[in-house]
Enzyme design. Structure first.
Site, short mmCIF file in Angstrom:
data_model
loop_
_atom_site.label_atom_id
_atom_site.label_comp_id
_atom_site.label_asym_id
_atom_site.label_seq_id
_atom_site.Cartn_x
_atom_site.Cartn_y
_atom_site.Cartn_z
N CYS A 133 -3.47 5.56 -3.11
CA CYS A 133 -4.67 6.40 -3.12
C CYS A 133 -4.46 7.61 -4.03
CB CYS A 133 -5.10 6.79 -1.71
SG CYS A 133 -3.91 7.80 -0.83
N ASP A 135 0.90 -1.16 0.00
CA ASP A 135 0.00 0.00 0.00
C ASP A 135 0.93 1.21 0.00
OD1 ASP A 135 -2.26 1.56 0.19
OD2 ASP A 135 -2.48 1.32 2.35
C1 LIG Z 1 -0.61 4.69 2.00
S1 LIG Z 1 0.23 4.66 3.49
C2 LIG Z 1 -0.08 3.04 4.07
C3 LIG Z 1 -1.06 3.04 5.16
C4 LIG Z 1 -1.28 1.70 5.84
N1 LIG Z 1 -1.47 0.62 4.89
C5 LIG Z 1 -2.48 1.81 6.77
O1 LIG Z 1 -3.52 1.27 6.48
O2 LIG Z 1 -2.36 2.47 7.79
C6 LIG Z 1 1.90 4.56 2.95
C7 LIG Z 1 2.85 4.43 4.13
O3 LIG Z 1 4.13 4.18 3.60
C8 LIG Z 1 5.07 4.63 4.56
N2 LIG Z 1 6.38 4.72 3.87
C9 LIG Z 1 6.98 5.77 3.28
N3 LIG Z 1 8.18 5.42 2.78
C10 LIG Z 1 8.33 4.10 3.07
C11 LIG Z 1 9.37 3.16 2.83
N4 LIG Z 1 10.50 3.49 2.19
N5 LIG Z 1 9.19 1.91 3.28
C12 LIG Z 1 8.07 1.55 3.93
N6 LIG Z 1 7.06 2.39 4.18
C13 LIG Z 1 7.20 3.65 3.76
C14 LIG Z 1 4.51 5.94 5.03
O4 LIG Z 1 4.95 6.20 6.33
C15 LIG Z 1 3.00 5.68 4.97
O5 LIG Z 1 2.50 5.41 6.25
#
Ligand SMILES: C[S@@+](CC[C@H](N)C(=O)[O-])C[C@H]1O[C@@H](n2cnc3c(N)ncnc32)[C@H](O)[C@@H]1O
Length: 379
Positions: free
Chosen positions: A314, A252
């Site tokens: 999203c 996601d």
């Molecule tokens: C769309 S949100 C996902 C939300 C989660 N699936 C939920 O339902 O709460 C994308 C997430 O990716 C995280 N993110 C950003 N860079 C990332 C990375 N390099 N590796 C893993 N996660 C990362 C962000 O902190 C963010 O919370």
């Protein structure tokens, strides 16, 4: 995010009324560049809010929750445990929310989880779990089998606990000091508290930029209790991932969030000028496109043969969705797009690549979401 950074009175003259949200010129330009119609945001006041009843909270609780929230709960027929409520209803102050019986999650996000089709016994990797562990625990009602890591998803390489764990010391350099996992407790040790204090003081972003994941939660049946730490925190080699990877992987991915109407609405409060920095900066978008592909590649690497992966964002743009999938499919012939079972009855449309799905406010009465499901074929 800090709402004190700006107030609605700081808004610039460049804002133009677009539908019910006064979208600023830079965002309208972003929408134009991506072939998106600003009218999508006109439904911002009419899209319902969605809540999910915690599994196990029987539907007999519905009338109790209705009287507490002072509104009717409309069952979402295609999504188990989901209900729609009027958009203006606030849930955070309710007892049901505070006791973890309900939580807010858009129906489209629920669809991404449903598309993953998690079965009992599956080992599941959620590669981009949001940082707030406490929220996650509430949201997904993580069970006794779960393990939750804070990690950079482009580096994350830990296999599920049933994988054959080889001898670590010589392959990873991690010293076996004999320490083992005992039962998980929410109380953090002094050492851990000091570590996170230091990281906070250094302004360390989430997730950590190193390849070392931090295990922040594990259930009592997660296969960790009694196991040597060095055996678990062992980065996998590619070859292992092919045979003993995860059954299901959710990517996601981080994105511009332009399809999340609620997120875009917040800029009215935060100040539209912060959108340039947080969303529209060209370098940031460029980096995001790379990040999305790298997350997908790493998620697929950790998927076992025959397993399935859901990629979602999203964002409503093609660049962050279909284009990422196209690039990925060109590189990885062992990946094949799969139809999502049951999606015929979902209120969504097809993406511009067959078998992918798109939710948007107009079509679905939800926030925007792109969903692609991939299966890993034997190579
Ligand atoms: C769309 S949100 C996902 C939300 C989660 N699936 C939920 O339902 O709460 C994308 C997430 O990716 C995280 N993110 C950003 N860079 C990332 C990375 N390099 N590796 C893993 N996660 C990362 C962000 O902190 C963010 O919370």
């Amino acid at each position: 995010m800090d709402p004190s950074e700006s107030s609605p009175s700081d808004r610039k003259e460049e804002e133009q009324p677009a539908a019910s949200l006064p979208l600023p010129a830079a965002f309208l330009e972003f929408l134009g560049d991506n072939g998106l119609d600003p009218m999508l945001y006109s439904a911002s006041d009419t899209i319902p809010r969605y809540i999910r009843l915690k599994p196990g909270v029987e539907s007999r609780m519905v009338s109790e929750i209705e009287s507490e929230l002072k509104c009717e709960l409309w069952k979402v027929p295609w999504l188990p445990n989901f209900y729609a409520i009027p958009p203006e209803v606030q849930i955070a102050g309710s007892k049901a929310y505070q006791q973890g019986k309900i939580y807010g999650i858009d129906a489209a996000s629920g669809a991404a989880i449903l598309a993953l089709d998690v079965q009992p016994g599956d080992h599941v990797l959620d590669l981009c779990a949001a940082p707030a562990c406490r929220t996650m625990l509430q949201k997904y009602s993580l069970g006794d089998r779960s393990r939750l890591f804070v990690a950079n998803g482009t580096f994350f390489s830990i296999l599920p606990s049933n994988s054959s764990l080889g001898s670590i010391e010589e392959s990873t350099g991690i010293k076996d000091n004999g320490s083992i996992f005992s039962e998980w407790t929410s109380k953090r040790s002094w050492k851990e508290r000091q570590k996170s204090k230091k990281a906070k003081a250094a302004g360390s972003p989430h997730p950590p930029s190193t390849s070392e994941p931090e295990l922040i939660y594990y259930g009592k049946d997660s296969g960790l209790v009694g196991v040597r730490k060095c055996d678990v925190l062992c980065p996998s080699a590619d070859v292992d991932a092919c045979t003993s990877g995860y059954d299901k992987v959710l990517v996601d991915a981080e994105c511009t969030h332009d399809g999340s109407i609620k997120h875009i609405q917040k800029f009215e409060f935060w100040g539209w000028e912060t959108m340039d920095r947080r969303v529209l900066d060209a370098q940031r978008i460029d980096n995001l496109l790379h990040l999305q592909l790298r997350l997908l590649i790493n998620g697929f690497r950790l998927l076992k043969t025959g397993g399935s992966l859901v990629y979602s964002t999203c964002s409503l743009t093609v660049a962050q969705n279909e284009d990422v999938i196209r690039q990925f499919l060109l590189k990885y012939p062992s990946a094949e797009l799969q139809s999502v079972d049951g999606a015929d009855s979902w209120p969504c449309r097809s993406g511009s690549i067959q078998k992918t799905l798109r939710f948007d406010p107009g079509t679905s009465q939800t926030s925007g979401l792109f969903v692609a499901k991939l299966i890993k074929l034997p190579s």
